[in-house]
Design a protein around this motif. Structure first.
Motif, PDB file in Angstrom:
ATOM      1  N   ALA A 178      32.174  47.729  72.635  1.00 24.65           N
ATOM      2  CA  ALA A 178      32.618  46.919  73.769  1.00 24.65           C
ATOM      3  C   ALA A 178      34.069  46.486  73.582  1.00 24.65           C
ATOM      4  O   ALA A 178      34.867  46.494  74.536  1.00 24.65           O
ATOM      5  CB  ALA A 178      31.712  45.701  73.937  1.00 24.65           C
ATOM      6  N   TRP A 179      34.428  46.083  72.364  1.00 18.52           N
ATOM      7  CA  TRP A 179      35.820  45.697  72.076  1.00 18.52           C
ATOM      8  C   TRP A 179      36.767  46.867  72.318  1.00 18.52           C
ATOM      9  O   TRP A 179      37.804  46.715  72.958  1.00 18.52           O
ATOM     10  CB  TRP A 179      35.915  45.213  70.634  1.00 18.52           C
ATOM     11  N   TRP A 180      36.402  48.043  71.827  1.00 19.57           N
ATOM     12  CA  TRP A 180      37.241  49.236  71.984  1.00 19.57           C
ATOM     13  C   TRP A 180      37.445  49.568  73.463  1.00 19.57           C
ATOM     14  O   TRP A 180      38.555  49.893  73.888  1.00 19.57           O
ATOM     15  CB  TRP A 180      36.581  50.402  71.256  1.00 19.57           C
ATOM     16  N   VAL A 181      36.379  49.486  74.248  1.00 19.05           N
ATOM     17  CA  VAL A 181      36.483  49.778  75.679  1.00 19.05           C
ATOM     18  C   VAL A 181      37.402  48.761  76.366  1.00 19.05           C
ATOM     19  O   VAL A 181      38.290  49.119  77.146  1.00 19.05           O
ATOM     20  CB  VAL A 181      35.090  49.774  76.336  1.00 19.05           C
ATOM     21  N   LEU A 182      37.215  47.480  76.066  1.00 16.64           N
ATOM     22  CA  LEU A 182      37.973  46.437  76.758  1.00 16.64           C
ATOM     23  C   LEU A 182      39.471  46.513  76.473  1.00 16.64           C
ATOM     24  O   LEU A 182      40.294  46.379  77.383  1.00 16.64           O
ATOM     25  CB  LEU A 182      37.437  45.059  76.373  1.00 16.64           C
ATOM     26  N   VAL A 183      39.837  46.742  75.202  1.00 19.33           N
ATOM     27  CA  VAL A 183      41.273  46.742  74.882  1.00 19.33           C
ATOM     28  C   VAL A 183      41.954  48.026  75.340  1.00 19.33           C
ATOM     29  O   VAL A 183      43.190  48.096  75.340  1.00 19.33           O
ATOM     30  CB  VAL A 183      41.508  46.534  73.363  1.00 19.33           C
ATOM     31  N   ARG A 184      41.172  49.031  75.735  1.00 14.33           N
ATOM     32  CA  ARG A 184      41.774  50.238  76.302  1.00 14.33           C
ATOM     33  C   ARG A 184      41.803  50.207  77.824  1.00 14.33           C
ATOM     34  O   ARG A 184      42.735  50.690  78.439  1.00 14.33           O
ATOM     35  CB  ARG A 184      41.040  51.481  75.784  1.00 14.33           C
ATOM     36  N   VAL A 185      40.779  49.651  78.415  1.00 10.26           N
ATOM     37  CA  VAL A 185      40.814  49.499  79.869  1.00 10.26           C
ATOM     38  C   VAL A 185      41.827  48.419  80.265  1.00 10.26           C
ATOM     39  O   VAL A 185      42.559  48.582  81.258  1.00 10.26           O
ATOM     40  CB  VAL A 185      39.412  49.142  80.401  1.00 10.26           C
ATOM     41  N   TYR A 186      41.892  47.346  79.486  1.00 12.99           N
ATOM     42  CA  TYR A 186      42.847  46.266  79.754  1.00 12.99           C
ATOM     43  C   TYR A 186      43.658  45.981  78.491  1.00 12.99           C
ATOM     44  O   TYR A 186      43.443  44.968  77.810  1.00 12.99           O
ATOM     45  CB  TYR A 186      42.125  44.999  80.216  1.00 12.99           C
ATOM     46  N   PRO A 187      44.608  46.871  78.142  1.00 14.99           N
ATOM     47  CA  PRO A 187      45.406  46.673  76.917  1.00 14.99           C
ATOM     48  C   PRO A 187      46.218  45.380  77.011  1.00 14.99           C
ATOM     49  O   PRO A 187      46.899  45.142  78.019  1.00 14.99           O
ATOM     50  CB  PRO A 187      46.313  47.909  76.880  1.00 14.99           C
ATOM     51  N   PRO A 188      46.143  44.515  75.995  1.00 11.62           N
ATOM     52  CA  PRO A 188      46.889  43.251  76.034  1.00 11.62           C
ATOM     53  C   PRO A 188      48.387  43.494  76.200  1.00 11.62           C
ATOM     54  O   PRO A 188      48.955  44.401  75.584  1.00 11.62           O
ATOM     55  CB  PRO A 188      46.571  42.610  74.679  1.00 11.62           C
ATOM     56  N   GLU A 189      49.003  42.687  77.057  1.00 14.12           N
ATOM     57  CA  GLU A 189      50.442  42.826  77.306  1.00 14.12           C
ATOM     58  C   GLU A 189      51.269  42.171  76.214  1.00 14.12           C
ATOM     59  O   GLU A 189      52.494  42.322  76.161  1.00 14.12           O
ATOM     60  CB  GLU A 189      50.803  42.229  78.666  1.00 14.12           C
ATOM     61  N   ILE A 190      50.611  41.422  75.326  1.00 14.54           N
ATOM     62  CA  ILE A 190      51.316  40.788  74.205  1.00 14.54           C
ATOM     63  C   ILE A 190      50.713  41.308  72.905  1.00 14.54           C
ATOM     64  O   ILE A 190      49.510  41.550  72.801  1.00 14.54           O
ATOM     65  CB  ILE A 190      51.202  39.253  74.267  1.00 14.54           C
ATOM     66  N   THR A 191      51.580  41.501  71.919  1.00 13.81           N
ATOM     67  CA  THR A 191      51.124  41.990  70.618  1.00 13.81           C
ATOM     68  C   THR A 191      50.582  40.859  69.764  1.00 13.81           C
ATOM     69  O   THR A 191      49.574  41.001  69.074  1.00 13.81           O
ATOM     70  CB  THR A 191      52.272  42.692  69.877  1.00 13.81           C
ATOM     71  N   ASN A 192      51.272  39.722  69.816  1.00 15.51           N
ATOM     72  CA  ASN A 192      50.883  38.579  68.996  1.00 15.51           C
ATOM     73  C   ASN A 192      50.748  37.342  69.864  1.00 15.51           C
ATOM     74  O   ASN A 192      51.414  37.207  70.898  1.00 15.51           O
ATOM     75  CB  ASN A 192      51.926  38.329  67.903  1.00 15.51           C
ATOM     76  N   ILE A 193      49.882  36.457  69.438  1.00 16.30           N
ATOM     77  CA  ILE A 193      49.725  35.162  70.097  1.00 16.30           C
ATOM     78  C   ILE A 193      50.280  34.089  69.176  1.00 16.30           C
ATOM     79  O   ILE A 193      50.543  34.328  67.983  1.00 16.30           O
ATOM     80  CB  ILE A 193      48.255  34.869  70.419  1.00 16.30           C
ATOM     81  N   ALA A 194      50.474  32.923  69.712  1.00 12.53           N
ATOM     82  CA  ALA A 194      50.932  31.810  68.884  1.00 12.53           C
ATOM     83  C   ALA A 194      49.879  31.505  67.823  1.00 12.53           C
ATOM     84  O   ALA A 194      48.675  31.540  68.107  1.00 12.53           O
ATOM     85  CB  ALA A 194      51.178  30.586  69.757  1.00 12.53           C
TER      86      ALA A 194
END
Length: 472
Positions: free
Chosen positions: A239-255
């Motif tokens: 599920a994680w793999w599918v989500l981050v490929r369908v909706y790749p995060p626009e930021i690499t790092n968070i605060a």
């Protein structure tokens, strides 16, 4: 567990929605009663089918409060001459009712003790600032917590943490892929984690009770886990793999998250861990001693111990506020209608006229088909207990007609009843849907891909592991 979700019914005002739902329930029930053939179906079964469909419409539209519809399902059975009042009432108050009650109390103690926040902080500190790892940490946390408490509080806890993180980073609803993926990941992981153990969801216990009532089969706690735990281990990363490929995060790092060093376990946390550990050991032992260590009995004794002087983890006032009575009533109403399906012959008739052809298929194909149908039916009946009650009785009959153990076909339904993430229509997914970080249709594509993986994993595990734990 099964709290009643608000249904998005467009722009209808509440009064119009209720009137529309009531009319729809009556029309649907009457139409089914007229259309069902008299040949091969008893008058009681036809009336029950009409009543069942009418209640489903009321539950889905919330024309009446969820608990009121559940009470109507009991009171209407003698009115429709389906079952006498004492029989309908006895079917309402089953062990599942008390198990769900106990799990609401356990969830309250986990939250009040602070164990949920300690676990969340531990996971997030290890995830660091990488956005994809943070999403995975949230999924692991939601799935783990959901395996021992209700899906709803597990999702709510992690949704609050996720919303705080997104607001801290200034990510706007509807514009952030990271926010979209995170808020989809939390309910999906909660659904998945809920199947790890029978205690993870009221739907699990309801399905097992129906399997016992209809098929005369008891599935042990550890036998369930032999399938449930591998399902979670396979599906959370998928599920994680599918989500981050369908909706790749626009930021690499968070605060970076706050770096507060956790202190030692407080008294409430220690007592809660001791109690949960003891209950888990007894639940597992119930696999071999089902009469002496009934799962519901262990849950009730554990919840009673929370009030004892040695623990003092819960007050009666807090306990009453933590229980979703409408969810309990719905479980009771669904159970009563489900058992009536067996006693009136409605379940057997349904199998003969709609699923009878499956009995000649290879068991592997039947399991896959049953799992797929259970996934799709969520679009029509977005209430997990109702999905279980509608499908378990007929598939038990189907297994009996095919000369196969009932659990082989019923367990795919019970497990897959929690696969409700094609659209955010259940109470669990509606928790994060309300944050507005994703639209309703945003769940469909990743949800469909994960559902395909669910059906494949379910089919393989039931077919391979099932025989090892006595399911074939």
């Amino acid at each position: 567990m099964c709290a009643a979700p608000p249904r998005p019914l467009g722009a209808l005002d509440p009064t119009t929605r209720r009137i529309t739902g009531l009319i729809g329930a009556v029309v649907a029930g009457l139409a089914l009663w007229v259309l069902l053939p008299a040949d091969g179906l008893t008058p009681e079964a036809r009336r029950l089918a009409a009543l069942f469909v009418g209640c489903l419409v009321l539950w889905v539209t919330e024309a009446l409060p969820i608990g009121v519809t559940a009470l109507l399902a009991i009171a209407a059975q003698p009115v429709f001459v389906v079952a006498p009042m004492n029989t309908a009432g006895a079917r309402f108050m089953t062990p599942v009712f008390f198990f769900v009650l106990a799990m609401f109390l356990i969830a309250a103690v986990v939250q009040d003790s602070g164990l949920d926040r300690r676990f969340a902080g531990w996971l997030l500190r290890r995830a660091g600032t990488d956005s994809r790892r943070v999403i995975f940490a949230f999924m692991v946390g939601a799935a783990t917590l959901s395996s021992i408490v209700s899906d709803v509080p597990a999702c709510a806890i992690w949704a609050a943490l996720g919303l705080s993180l997104l607001q801290r980073d200034g990510l706007e609803p509807g514009k952030s892929n990271f926010g979209r993926a995170l808020m989809l990941a939390i309910p999906i992981a909660a659904f998945i984690g809920g199947i790890a153990t029978p205690a993870g969801s009221s739907v699990n216990l309801l399905g097992l009770q129906l399997l016992k009532d209809f098929g005369g089969v008891e599935v042990g706690f550890l036998h369930w886990m032999a399938i449930g735990v591998p399902m979670v281990i396979l599906l959370v990363p998928l599920a994680w793999w599918v989500l981050v490929r369908v909706y790749p995060p626009e930021i690499t790092n968070i605060a970076p998250p706050p770096t507060e060093a956790p202190g030692p376990l407080n008294r409430a946390e220690r007592r809660t861990l001791q109690l949960l550990g003891t209950m888990l050991v007894l639940w597992i032992a119930s696999t071999w001693y089902p009469r002496a260590l009934n799962a519901t009995m262990v849950a009730l004794l554990g919840s009673i111990a929370m009030f004892m002087p040695g623990f003092k983890l819960l007050s009666w006032d807090r306990a009453m506020k933590s229980v979703s009575w409408e969810a309990l009533f719905m479980i009771g109403g669904i159970t009563s209608l489900g058992v009536a399906c067996r006693d009136t012959g409605l379940a057997e008739w349904f199998v003969t006229h709609s699923l009878g052809g499956l009995a000649t298929w290879h068991p592997l194909a039947i399991i896959a088909t049953i799992s797929a149908v259970t996934v799709v039916i969520h679009l029509v009946i977005p209430i997990l207990p109702a999905v279980t009650a509608v499908l378990v009785p007929p598939v038990v009959v189907l297994a009996q007609q095919a000369g196969l153990p009932p659990a082989l076909f019923a367990l795919p339904v019970v497990f897959t009843a929690s696969c409700g993430f094609l659209l955010p229509l259940d109470a669990v997914s509606l928790i994060t849907y309300g944050t507005r970080y994703y639209r309703m249709t945003d769940m469909l594509w990743p949800g469909a891909l994960i559902s395909v993986g669910w059906v494949i994993a379910m089919t393989g595990l039931i077919y391979v592991i099932g025989p090892l734990v006595g399911l074939r």
